[in-house]
Design a protein around this motif. Structure first.
Motif, PDB file in Angstrom:
ATOM      1  N   GLY A   3     -11.206 -36.547 -18.004  1.00 25.66           N
ATOM      2  CA  GLY A   3     -12.184 -35.709 -18.511  1.00 25.66           C
ATOM      3  C   GLY A   3     -13.549 -35.681 -17.814  1.00 25.66           C
ATOM      4  N   ALA A  42      -4.810 -31.235 -13.747  1.00 29.49           N
ATOM      5  CA  ALA A  42      -5.401 -30.323 -14.782  1.00 29.49           C
ATOM      6  C   ALA A  42      -3.939 -29.732 -15.469  1.00 29.49           C
ATOM      7  N   ARG A  77      -5.040 -30.071 -19.641  1.00 30.36           N
ATOM      8  CA  ARG A  77      -6.797 -29.760 -19.460  1.00 30.36           C
ATOM      9  C   ARG A  77      -6.900 -28.258 -19.317  1.00 30.36           C
TER      10      ARG A  77
END
Length: 246
Positions: free
Chosen positions: A102, A132, A137
């Protein structure tokens, strides 16, 4: 399901047509053998995640039609990772894991003990993008070209910076706290984590860091960690205490 990051796509909305660039077009058509009607997930870092259907497959491009949004775009950004240049493979691991954990950005640094003053930022950006896509994400951290640590500290613009300080023998009054304790109450969107090179910061760098009011030395445990392990551990502890794991 296949997920693709499309940073240059138009704003995603129902019915929007998206013509893919050559590389993802080749991946969908030639590698994955996808055809009209097949579904994939797409995101651009701005409009959340969307289910899209393949409308047409040509020799050089694939066209998608956005159907519905499956997840909204998160509001938080996460901490910045400031990391000294180290060997290529270990730096690639740091970028991959920072994406999974993150981090909003990865700023590469040149310190007195760095064993390199350059790296392939484009390659590291691709690693972040693939991480990602694989981990669901909805954005991709920016990978910033290396700058000297001294220059970064001259214009430091974070509410708090936490740096791994393996040397606890200091005469100043700034205590070296555990990472979990130091980050309590921090704003994850305005904080940074600083990781030095193999061998750590030298004495001049460490003294300057400890003299800055918004820079906090932290302890990452009783063992000396490699830079890649330190970066992963620090991000994990930060997210557990003040980030999006709470």
């Amino acid at each position: 399901m296949i997920r693709l990051f499309l940073p240059d796509s138009p704003d995603l909305a129902k019915g929007v047509s998206i013509v893919l660039p050559p590389d993802p077009s080749r991946y969908l058509g030639a590698v994955m053998r996808k055809g009209p009607g097949d579904e994939i997930l797409v995101f651009n870092g701005r409009d959340g995640e969307w289910l899209a259907r393949i409308d047409a497959v040509g020799k050089k491009s694939v066209t998608l039609i956005a159907d519905r949004r499956t997840r909204p775009q998160p509001q938080g950004q996460g901490p910045v990772l400031l990391v000294a240049l180290i060997k290529r493979a270990r730096l690639a691991t740091i970028v991959e894991k920072a994406t999974e954990l993150g981090a909003s950005k990865v700023q590469l640094l040149i310190t007195h003990r760095s064993n390199s003053d350059h790296t392939n930022v484009e390659r590291l950006t691709l690693i972040a993008r693939e991480a990602a896509e694989q981990t669901e994400r909805l954005d991709v951290p920016e990978i910033l070209a290396p700058v000297k640590l001294d220059r970064l500290l001259d214009g430091l613009d974070y509410s708090a910076v936490f740096f791994g300080d393996e040397d606890s023998t200091h005469e100043d009054d700034k205590a070296t706290l555990s990472m979990l304790k130091a980050v309590e109450g921090s704003d994850p969107d305005r904080a940074a984590i600083l990781i030095g090179p193999e061998g750590g910061f030298d004495d001049d760098e460490r003294q300057r860091l400890r003299a800055l009011p918004n820079v906090h030395p932290v302890n990452l445990g009783p063992r000396i960690l490699r830079a890649d392990t330190a970066a992963i551990s620090a991000l994990t502890l930060f997210q557990a205490a003040a980030g999006d794991w709470t």
